[in-house]
Design a protein around this motif. Structure first.
Motif, PDB file in Angstrom:
ATOM      1  N   ILE A   1       0.833  -1.206   0.000  1.00 51.30           N
ATOM      2  CA  ILE A   1       0.000   0.000   0.000  1.00 51.30           C
ATOM      3  C   ILE A   1       0.861   1.247   0.000  1.00 51.30           C
ATOM      4  N   VAL A   2       1.943   1.239   0.791  1.00 50.29           N
ATOM      5  CA  VAL A   2       2.857   2.381   0.817  1.00 50.29           C
ATOM      6  C   VAL A   2       3.505   2.581  -0.552  1.00 50.29           C
ATOM      7  N   ALA A   3       3.948   1.483  -1.176  1.00 46.73           N
ATOM      8  CA  ALA A   3       4.570   1.580  -2.497  1.00 46.73           C
ATOM      9  C   ALA A   3       3.576   2.118  -3.533  1.00 46.73           C
TER      10      ALA A   3
ATOM     11  N   LEU B   1     -10.027   3.240 -13.446  1.00 48.92           N
ATOM     12  CA  LEU B   1     -10.251   1.914 -14.003  1.00 48.92           C
ATOM     13  C   LEU B   1     -11.743   1.620 -14.077  1.00 48.92           C
ATOM     14  N   PRO B   2     -12.145   0.697 -14.957  1.00 49.07           N
ATOM     15  CA  PRO B   2     -13.550   0.302 -14.984  1.00 49.07           C
ATOM     16  C   PRO B   2     -13.940  -0.297 -13.632  1.00 49.07           C
TER      17      PRO B   2
ATOM     18  N   LEU C   1     -12.333  -3.588  -8.587  1.00 48.37           N
ATOM     19  CA  LEU C   1     -11.516  -4.615  -9.220  1.00 48.37           C
ATOM     20  C   LEU C   1     -10.358  -5.026  -8.318  1.00 48.37           C
ATOM     21  N   ILE C   2      -9.658  -4.060  -7.745  1.00 50.90           N
ATOM     22  CA  ILE C   2      -8.536  -4.361  -6.862  1.00 50.90           C
ATOM     23  C   ILE C   2      -9.035  -5.070  -5.612  1.00 50.90           C
TER      24      ILE C   2
ATOM     25  N   THR D   1      -9.674 -12.407  -3.348  1.00 50.19           N
ATOM     26  CA  THR D   1      -9.440 -13.745  -3.891  1.00 50.19           C
ATOM     27  C   THR D   1      -8.075 -14.277  -3.480  1.00 50.19           C
ATOM     28  N   ILE D   2      -7.042 -13.447  -3.557  1.00 52.33           N
ATOM     29  CA  ILE D   2      -5.696 -13.871  -3.172  1.00 52.33           C
ATOM     30  C   ILE D   2      -5.654 -14.247  -1.694  1.00 52.33           C
TER      31      ILE D   2
END
Length: 63
Positions: free
Chosen positions: A12-14, A30-31, A48-49, A55-56
């Protein structure tokens, strides 16, 4: 679990540090984005993210 949280936090920082360059290459909107804009406030929520990360994390916790 703590290692996972550290990796997520560093990611998140990156992403926050790289955000100005990411928007220049066209990934700013993004859509599936939900954008809330007020007078001095703007909030982007990336569906989307969120789905990909969920899921991951689900796959990691399944094993």
């Amino acid at each position: 679990m703590s290692r996972t949280l550290i990796v997520i936090g560093l990611s998140i920082v990156a992403a926050g540090l790289l955000w100005p360059w990411v928007t220049r290459i066209g990934l700013g909107r993004l859509p599936g984005d939900i954008v809330i804009e007020r007078e001095n406030f703007r909030l982007y929520f990336r569906i989307l993210i969120s789905v990909v990360l969920s899921t991951i994390l689900w796959l990691i916790n399944r094993h």
